[in-house]
Motif scaffolding. Sequence first.
Motif, short mmCIF file in Angstrom:
data_model
loop_
_atom_site.label_atom_id
_atom_site.label_comp_id
_atom_site.label_asym_id
_atom_site.label_seq_id
_atom_site.Cartn_x
_atom_site.Cartn_y
_atom_site.Cartn_z
N ARG A 1 0.53 5.39 3.67
CA ARG A 1 -0.29 5.54 2.48
C ARG A 1 -1.69 6.10 2.75
O ARG A 1 -2.48 6.21 1.85
N MET B 1 -4.19 4.71 4.20
CA MET B 1 -5.26 3.74 3.94
C MET B 1 -5.66 3.04 5.23
O MET B 1 -5.02 3.19 6.27
N SER C 1 -10.37 6.13 2.84
CA SER C 1 -9.03 5.82 2.38
C SER C 1 -8.54 6.85 1.36
O SER C 1 -9.31 7.32 0.54
N GLU C 2 -7.23 7.17 1.41
CA GLU C 2 -6.68 8.13 0.46
C GLU C 2 -6.03 7.46 -0.74
O GLU C 2 -5.70 8.10 -1.72
N ASN C 3 -5.79 6.17 -0.64
CA ASN C 3 -5.07 5.48 -1.70
C ASN C 3 -5.62 4.09 -1.91
O ASN C 3 -6.43 3.61 -1.12
N ARG C 4 -5.13 3.43 -2.93
CA ARG C 4 -5.48 2.04 -3.15
C ARG C 4 -4.21 1.22 -3.22
O ARG C 4 -3.13 1.73 -3.53
N GLU D 1 -1.69 -1.12 -4.94
CA GLU D 1 -1.40 -1.19 -6.36
C GLU D 1 -1.05 -2.58 -6.84
O GLU D 1 -1.26 -2.91 -8.00
N ARG E 1 4.42 -0.26 -2.30
CA ARG E 1 3.72 -0.03 -3.57
C ARG E 1 3.80 -1.20 -4.53
O ARG E 1 2.82 -1.84 -4.81
#
Lengths: 144, 649
Positions: free
Chosen positions: B268, B270, B338-341, B343, B415
């Motif tokens: 992800r 992150m 980070s590229e994502n969080r 969820e 996710r």
Amino acid sequence: MDVDSSERRPRGGIRIGIWIILAVGVIGYLVVTSISDFQLPYVSAADLPGASGRFVRVAGKVAMGGVELDGPGDISVTFALIDEQGDTVRVEYRGVRPDAFREGAQAVVEGTFDPSSRQFNAVLLQAKCPSKYEVGVATATQKS
Amino acid sequence: MTYLGEWAIRFDLAVVSAGMLAGLYGIWKRSEFFLEAQRRALVLSAALIATATISLVWAFFAHDFSIRYVASYSSRQLPLGYCLTALWAGQEGSQLFWLFVLSVYSSAYLWVHRADRGDLPYHSTGLVLLGVQHFFLSIVNFASDPFVRLWPVPPDGNGLNPLLQHPAMAIHPPMLYTGFVGMTIPFACAMGALIVGRLDEGWIKKCRVWTIFSWTILAIGILLGGRWAYDELGWGGYWAWDPVENASLIPWLTATAFLHSVMIQERRGMLKIWNMTLILLTFLLTIFGTYMTRSGVVASVHSFARQPVLGGMFLAFIVSVAALGAGLIGWRYRALRSENRIESYLSREAVFLFNNVVLLGLAFAILFGTMFPTVYEMVKGSRISVGPAFFNKVTIPLFLILLVLTGVGPTISWRKATASHLIRNFSLPIAAALVTIGIFEFWGIRGLKAPAGIGCIVFVLSCLILEFARDSRARSASTGEGALAALGSLIGKNRRRYGGYIVHAGFAITALGIVVSSGYQIQQEIRLSPGQSARVDRFDLRFLGLTEGRLPNAEFVQATLDVVSGGVPLGRIVTEKRLYEKTEQPHTETGLISRLGYDFYVVLAAWTESGEVTLQVYVNPMVTWVWLGGGVLVMGAIICLWPPIGKHK
């Protein structure tokens, strides 16, 4: 459920950072506070009467010529322990003696001091040969 | 021969220094010539360190007592095999051995990734490796020199501590060292990537593989150390929360955390900063562990004599590595965002993060307990000790949480997990765990902690078995393979994933051994005359008699016993005390009958002239499973690491 509530959040993320900080805080707090319940003070032989009845540790050296076995074949032992200040206390220990235990060895005992018999009743006896790993170079040179 | 070794480590200091300068300049100017010079310095350094190590081993075999180290740790009577292991019996030799392992790793790194020779990170990693080598070379040259001479030359040496004369001692220290030192490679990869700012996938892949490798070896080392303590020390257990044991466990925990959180980064994008920090932390903890045990700062059964110079050098190194590492991470902060969080709380990411928190909590708790007496003495001036009770109290709940996560992690989806998915995956394992606990309660088996622990283990194992069963059924349905063949090809096709599951199963099996053996251990002291019998738990012991005898370097007294369980003879146990000539120290050889269900463990405590003996008897249920689980864990790790077939060059 959390699944649903997080779904509704606009950016689709959850505030996990807060929870992590909270969890770390809780673990840290529990560890730091519980140590006081488990710490065992080292007491010198001279201070033992003041600490009678309390569970303590004494460190020192097993005195030369002071080791008495209760009888042949028995595993109880009484000996004199000389602490770092040079004071002596009689120690009684029941249990299997560690291999390194002998006259002159460094020893740590854990237990309680009995003021009436002026004797330390040990439930744990640890011994360490004074030259366990660093076998003295002096002895090696003397031999030659 | 030994002068050659001495010369080699002195000269190597110059080689490594020059190599570092060449590397720095080469990376700055992007100069192929200087980068190649640095690579060659690394290779030459490995050769020189090997020369020094071999010459010290040679001195042991040749009984060259003009070298102080050889005179201190061996004697003419020492069996030949232990002449080799004496290399790591003391301070100076183990420091040299450390360096040797590091140089082997460095060469292995250069060789394994030789295809990347044109890449800058390949060389910046080499530069970091040289830096670490430089530190240990300085230690060997200036603070603990293994080649110090004795004059006049003593006719014989002091002999090796009998405790160290055990087959496990031949494997356990090298394994621990190999695991410890191995953490240098992931650290070097990470720092190398930071130096040149190449923070793409490349470094993670390298890092992960080298970490799994070192992590596995470290696990083997820790388990073998436990085995050695169990066989040799004669107190019926295998783990005592001794500072040296703790020092090996702490970096293993942080490395475990890294191996999990790095998967989130791969999947992800992150947690990049976090992963860098974990790698740095793991490396620092291996160095700190060495410092703790080698400098004598923490009192322990294992520790070496206090050495302030050595301690100071270690502290300076730790502080500067921490500062440099943190500085590099700060410098590349932008590239590490980070590229994502995450969820959902109910996702594999969240479970992995939680697992990281628990692992770091464990590492912190153990480090805190280990260092507390030292810090307390520095601050307050009086001494205290922190016993095993603290560690058990604090770590057992955390380990139980970790255990449950071992089952949850592999099964929960990335996710976001849906409710139906959770019910399908976890209802059966939860039921199995509850039934197990119920059975224990129904039978009125004592204790609450052990059944709870066993319940957790049942949960984990059924999660994993279900996962395997589901996936292989799906495969056999789609390919038409038989059930076993489908399982085999399933594992073969996705080694990393299923190897990881097998590692988890191994961890659960080890945990089962720990929980059962510590929860239901039976301990009894008995006195017997020859011919007499006694009953311990469901076992009958018959004492046959005492024998005295001599070995080449020791005298011994042996007690022989026959063990019978319910009329069925289990075998003969021999337990003995040895008195080694050189050290005049008694040494216990425990008597052991080991079965899958229990270990029968007997220590000869005392005896009389008339042949009466006092024995300490332990029945340790399922203790073998501790090492059995270790075997499964290693198998899983090998499956993970096995290079993909067909991609060989």
